[in-house]
Design a protein around this motif. Structure first.
Motif, PDB file in Angstrom:
ATOM      1  N   GLY A  89      51.644  17.443 -11.192  1.00  0.00           N
ATOM      2  CA  GLY A  89      50.596  18.567 -11.660  1.00  0.00           C
ATOM      3  C   GLY A  89      50.657  18.717 -13.031  1.00  0.00           C
ATOM      4  O   GLY A  89      50.024  19.645 -13.618  1.00  0.00           O
ATOM      5  N   ILE A  90      50.947  17.701 -13.946  1.00  0.00           N
ATOM      6  CA  ILE A  90      50.908  17.590 -15.307  1.00  0.00           C
ATOM      7  C   ILE A  90      50.155  16.416 -15.851  1.00  0.00           C
ATOM      8  O   ILE A  90      49.993  16.441 -16.975  1.00  0.00           O
ATOM      9  CB  ILE A  90      52.438  17.477 -15.855  1.00  0.00           C
ATOM     10  CG1 ILE A  90      53.173  16.192 -15.451  1.00  0.00           C
ATOM     11  CG2 ILE A  90      53.247  18.977 -15.632  1.00  0.00           C
ATOM     12  CD1 ILE A  90      54.368  16.086 -16.120  1.00  0.00           C
ATOM     13  N   MET A 124      55.286   3.028 -22.435  1.00  0.00           N
ATOM     14  CA  MET A 124      54.568   1.921 -22.050  1.00  0.00           C
ATOM     15  C   MET A 124      54.857   1.301 -20.728  1.00  0.00           C
ATOM     16  O   MET A 124      55.402   0.325 -20.565  1.00  0.00           O
ATOM     17  CB  MET A 124      54.642   0.867 -23.075  1.00  0.00           C
ATOM     18  CG  MET A 124      54.169   1.235 -24.465  1.00  0.00           C
ATOM     19  SD  MET A 124      54.536  -0.272 -25.642  1.00  0.00           S
ATOM     20  CE  MET A 124      56.318   0.158 -25.929  1.00  0.00           C
ATOM     21  N   PRO A 125      54.578   2.039 -19.629  1.00  0.00           N
ATOM     22  CA  PRO A 125      54.878   1.838 -18.474  1.00  0.00           C
ATOM     23  C   PRO A 125      54.024   0.948 -17.620  1.00  0.00           C
ATOM     24  O   PRO A 125      54.638   0.527 -16.441  1.00  0.00           O
ATOM     25  CB  PRO A 125      54.845   3.424 -17.589  1.00  0.00           C
ATOM     26  CG  PRO A 125      53.632   3.984 -18.472  1.00  0.00           C
ATOM     27  CD  PRO A 125      53.979   3.698 -19.860  1.00  0.00           C
ATOM     28  N   GLU A 126      52.851   0.557 -18.091  1.00  0.00           N
ATOM     29  CA  GLU A 126      52.076  -0.289 -17.500  1.00  0.00           C
ATOM     30  C   GLU A 126      52.986  -1.592 -17.138  1.00  0.00           C
ATOM     31  O   GLU A 126      53.422  -2.284 -18.154  1.00  0.00           O
ATOM     32  CB  GLU A 126      51.021  -0.747 -18.018  1.00  0.00           C
ATOM     33  CG  GLU A 126      49.821  -1.591 -17.525  1.00  0.00           C
ATOM     34  CD  GLU A 126      48.628  -1.734 -18.218  1.00  0.00           C
ATOM     35  OE1 GLU A 126      47.754  -2.853 -17.739  1.00  0.00           O
ATOM     36  OE2 GLU A 126      48.428  -1.144 -19.212  1.00  0.00           O
ATOM     37  N   GLY A 127      52.998  -2.220 -15.925  1.00  0.00           N
ATOM     38  CA  GLY A 127      53.636  -3.374 -15.352  1.00  0.00           C
ATOM     39  C   GLY A 127      55.064  -3.207 -15.312  1.00  0.00           C
ATOM     40  O   GLY A 127      55.755  -4.179 -15.042  1.00  0.00           O
ATOM     41  N   CYS A 145      58.435  12.618 -21.015  1.00  0.00           N
ATOM     42  CA  CYS A 145      56.849  12.419 -20.686  1.00  0.00           C
ATOM     43  C   CYS A 145      56.235  12.246 -22.414  1.00  0.00           C
ATOM     44  O   CYS A 145      56.885  12.716 -23.335  1.00  0.00           O
ATOM     45  CB  CYS A 145      56.378  13.867 -20.616  1.00  0.00           C
ATOM     46  SG  CYS A 145      56.667  14.209 -18.716  1.00  0.00           S
ATOM     47  N   ARG A 146      55.348  11.539 -22.394  1.00  0.00           N
ATOM     48  CA  ARG A 146      54.525  11.244 -23.836  1.00  0.00           C
ATOM     49  C   ARG A 146      53.205  11.985 -23.363  1.00  0.00           C
ATOM     50  O   ARG A 146      52.347  11.484 -22.743  1.00  0.00           O
ATOM     51  CB  ARG A 146      54.335   9.738 -23.939  1.00  0.00           C
ATOM     52  CG  ARG A 146      55.612   9.047 -23.855  1.00  0.00           C
ATOM     53  CD  ARG A 146      56.785   9.537 -24.852  1.00  0.00           C
ATOM     54  NE  ARG A 146      58.156   9.088 -24.820  1.00  0.00           N
ATOM     55  CZ  ARG A 146      58.599   8.179 -25.537  1.00  0.00           C
ATOM     56  NH1 ARG A 146      58.293   7.759 -26.210  1.00  0.00           N
ATOM     57  NH2 ARG A 146      60.001   7.762 -24.910  1.00  0.00           N
ATOM     58  N   CYS A 147      52.867  13.068 -24.452  1.00  0.00           N
ATOM     59  CA  CYS A 147      51.750  13.910 -23.961  1.00  0.00           C
ATOM     60  C   CYS A 147      50.596  13.866 -25.194  1.00  0.00           C
ATOM     61  O   CYS A 147      50.941  14.046 -26.334  1.00  0.00           O
ATOM     62  CB  CYS A 147      52.140  15.285 -23.918  1.00  0.00           C
ATOM     63  SG  CYS A 147      53.936  15.350 -23.096  1.00  0.00           S
ATOM     64  N   HIS A 184      58.767  10.244  -8.965  1.00  0.00           N
ATOM     65  CA  HIS A 184      58.437   9.061  -9.184  1.00  0.00           C
ATOM     66  C   HIS A 184      57.164   8.394  -8.661  1.00  0.00           C
ATOM     67  O   HIS A 184      57.076   7.333  -8.489  1.00  0.00           O
ATOM     68  CB  HIS A 184      59.704   8.222  -8.411  1.00  0.00           C
ATOM     69  CG  HIS A 184      61.119   8.359  -9.175  1.00  0.00           C
ATOM     70  ND1 HIS A 184      61.403   7.486 -10.116  1.00  0.00           N
ATOM     71  CD2 HIS A 184      61.860   9.343  -9.244  1.00  0.00           C
ATOM     72  CE1 HIS A 184      62.404   7.709 -10.625  1.00  0.00           C
ATOM     73  NE2 HIS A 184      62.984   8.732 -10.004  1.00  0.00           N
ATOM     74  N   ASP A 185      56.301   9.200  -8.301  1.00  0.00           N
ATOM     75  CA  ASP A 185      55.024   8.936  -7.538  1.00  0.00           C
ATOM     76  C   ASP A 185      54.044   8.588  -8.793  1.00  0.00           C
ATOM     77  O   ASP A 185      53.232   9.312  -9.211  1.00  0.00           O
ATOM     78  CB  ASP A 185      54.343  10.140  -6.760  1.00  0.00           C
ATOM     79  CG  ASP A 185      53.197   9.639  -6.324  1.00  0.00           C
ATOM     80  OD1 ASP A 185      52.833   8.508  -6.264  1.00  0.00           O
ATOM     81  OD2 ASP A 185      52.418  10.554  -5.344  1.00  0.00           O
ATOM     82  N   GLY A 186      54.366   7.347  -9.477  1.00  0.00           N
ATOM     83  CA  GLY A 186      53.430   6.988 -10.589  1.00  0.00           C
ATOM     84  C   GLY A 186      53.842   7.461 -11.833  1.00  0.00           C
ATOM     85  O   GLY A 186      54.999   8.112 -12.013  1.00  0.00           O
ATOM     86  N   THR A 187      53.181   7.222 -12.856  1.00  0.00           N
ATOM     87  CA  THR A 187      53.652   7.399 -14.276  1.00  0.00           C
ATOM     88  C   THR A 187      52.758   8.256 -15.066  1.00  0.00           C
ATOM     89  O   THR A 187      52.911   8.547 -16.142  1.00  0.00           O
ATOM     90  CB  THR A 187      53.687   5.977 -15.145  1.00  0.00           C
ATOM     91  OG1 THR A 187      52.536   5.356 -14.902  1.00  0.00           O
ATOM     92  CG2 THR A 187      55.002   5.026 -14.485  1.00  0.00           C
ATOM     93  N   ASP A 188      51.793   8.832 -14.366  1.00  0.00           N
ATOM     94  CA  ASP A 188      50.747   9.555 -14.958  1.00  0.00           C
ATOM     95  C   ASP A 188      51.005  11.245 -14.855  1.00  0.00           C
ATOM     96  O   ASP A 188      50.170  11.930 -15.327  1.00  0.00           O
ATOM     97  CB  ASP A 188      49.325   9.403 -14.516  1.00  0.00           C
ATOM     98  CG  ASP A 188      48.956   9.804 -13.104  1.00  0.00           C
ATOM     99  OD1 ASP A 188      50.082   9.976 -12.309  1.00  0.00           O
ATOM    100  OD2 ASP A 188      47.933   9.534 -12.590  1.00  0.00           O
TER     101      ASP A 188
END
Length: 472
Positions: free
Chosen positions: A314-315, A268-271, A345-347, A305-309
């Motif tokens: 590339g994934i 739950m990386p939001e915030g 990663c949660r996929c 580390h560029d974002g959590t998506d």
């Protein structure tokens, strides 16, 4: 709701609530971080976890359960039923390491304005105690349930779930199981899991002496500390996030840079704000200072580390059933002249583990790095139309009045995915409802609302009663 039944449940909760709180406090007091390197006979995850399991089994015996265990891997409390089929719950008594940032002792429960603060009050010692008291309602009322009830107590959920793997080698699956280790209303689908470690090539003449981040791969680090072989006076002030970074001298020729982020759970990386990523950003400002091998690996870390998506790696992927992929780079270290960085990663089902691994290996190779220690789990789901799932949702709607509640999918990995027919069912509440001084699970000052726990106990008791009424 049957008013007489509701009255009995409410009276029972009133009667036992002080004991519930005391038992949560006693269980939290054990720093039960699973560590197989500390294994002893009957304690495969170390003496601290064994002590917590003994505490939980003692609670179960006091409540009238017949107790047992699987060589210290997992314990349980049993109530006999009229039929051999088994309804079960499973909660875990191991926790992630406390980590930095706490405003009090992580293993002493503090009470503040209706909240409990302590490592495990939410994940998952508080819910473990609730599950024991929920089943004990049958004993308290002199009821023999239709189905046998087993309250399982796991010891290795946060590290590898080897406890349930060991258990299921010699024990049958229950007819239905829920784990109180997620948010309400009910999670019937969990994303797949992909974990690995990026490792740099051996670095010649490196200045990075040590680097710390999260203490567990599934935690987003709230603090990261790097020590550099350079005088602190030679380091520039940070251009970005200056309010979150401090520079200090350790001794002549050695400086320490500390980053303060916003921690949380990898699923739950939001915030949140990854503190390791803040250090990566600062180190990349040091043009021409670090060794060539360090700078090259930092280029890779900047993408990680560029974002959590996962887009920069590339994934990135998403589907309707599971939502988007999330990624967390939590544990970082300098070992034998190499820098290593974990990835969690949660996929969704729209991308496979093989696809992720191939993409990351190709990415790492561009920077002279490797991908190591790959671990995977496939996505998991139970049909939302299953009568037991519908029973739990109906109970939640009945107790809360939320008639729109419906099952959801999540990125968290719970015990449910290991069983034939299982879901996760509360009791966590959205952190948006919490005061600023309450931390999330896996973060500092982890908290749980006492009112929410009371309501969850009522939901669990009624759910166990209603499950006895359906054919499993």
């Amino acid at each position: 709701m049957d008013k007489m039944l509701e009255s009995k449940i409410d009276a029972y909760i009133d009667e036992v609530w002080d004991d519930v709180i005391r038992d949560i406090e006693a269980l939290v007091a054990h720093p039960s971080v699973s560590d197989a390197s500390k294994a002893q006979p009957g304690a495969p995850f170390g003496p601290e976890v064994r002590a917590a399991l003994d505490e939980a089994l003692g609670i179960a015996r006091r409540l009238g359960y017949e107790t047992g265990e699987d060589e210290g891997y997992i314990g349980w409390g049993d109530l006999a039923g009229e039929e051999s089929a088994q309804v079960a719950t499973i909660a875990h008594i191991d926790v992630v390491p406390a980590g930095p940032g706490w405003t009090g002792d992580p293993f002493t429960v503090r009470h503040r304005e209706g909240w409990l603060i302590g490592r495990g009050v939410s994940d998952d010692k508080g819910p473990a105690v609730l599950s024991l008291y929920a089943g004990a309602f049958f004993k308290h009322e002199g009821i023999t349930p239709r189905y046998a009830f087993r309250a399982l107590l796991g010891c290795d959920e946060e590290v590898g779930m080897t406890d349930v793997h060991h258990y299921l080698e010699t024990h049958e699956n229950p007819a239905f199981l829920f784990t109180p280790d997620a948010e309400f209303p009910l999670c019937n689908a969990e994303k797949g899991l992909f974990g690995c470690t990026f490792a740099s090539a051996p670095i010649e003449g490196g200045l990075i002496l040590s680097w710390s981040g999260a203490e567990a791969t599934n935690a987003i680090p709230s603090e990261s500390v790097v020590e550099l072989a350079i005088d602190a006076a030679e380091l520039p002030q940070p251009r970005a996030h200056a309010d979150r970074l401090t520079i200090e001298a350790v001794r002549p020729g050695v400086a320490r840079v500390t980053a303060h982020g916003i921690g949380g759970h990898a699923a739950m990386p939001e915030g949140t704000l990854n503190a390791v990523g803040l250090i990566v950003g600062y180190l990349r400002e040091l043009t021409g200072v670090l060794a060539a091998g360090e700078e090259r690996f930092l280029e890779l870390l900047a993408l990680v580390h560029d974002g959590t998506d996962g887009a920069a790696m590339g994934i990135a992927s998403a589907d309707e059933a599971f939502g988007p992929l999330t990624s967390n780079a939590g544990v970082i270290a300098v070992v034998d002249g190499r820098i290593t960085q974990s990835l969690d990663c949660r996929c969704p089902a729209s991308i496979t583990a093989d696809e992720i691994e191939a993409t990351l290996c190709e990415l790492a190779s561009r920077y002279g790095a490797t991908v190591e220690d790959v671990s995977t789990k496939v996505p998991f789901s139970v049909d939302a139309a299953h009568p037991a799932v519908q029973t739990l949702i109906d109970v939640y709607r009945e107790v809360t009045g939320d008639t729109e509640a419906k099952p959801f999918s999540m990125g968290g990995g719970t015990y449910a995915r290991n069983f034939a027919c299982a879901v996760s069912f509360g009791p966590e509440e959205p952190m948006a409802n919490a005061p600023a001084w309450v931390g999330p699970m896996h973060g500092p000052d982890e908290g749980a609302s006492e009112a929410a726990l009371r309501r969850a106990l009522k939901i669990y008791i009624l759910a166990l009663v209603r499950l006895q009424e359906i054919d499993l």
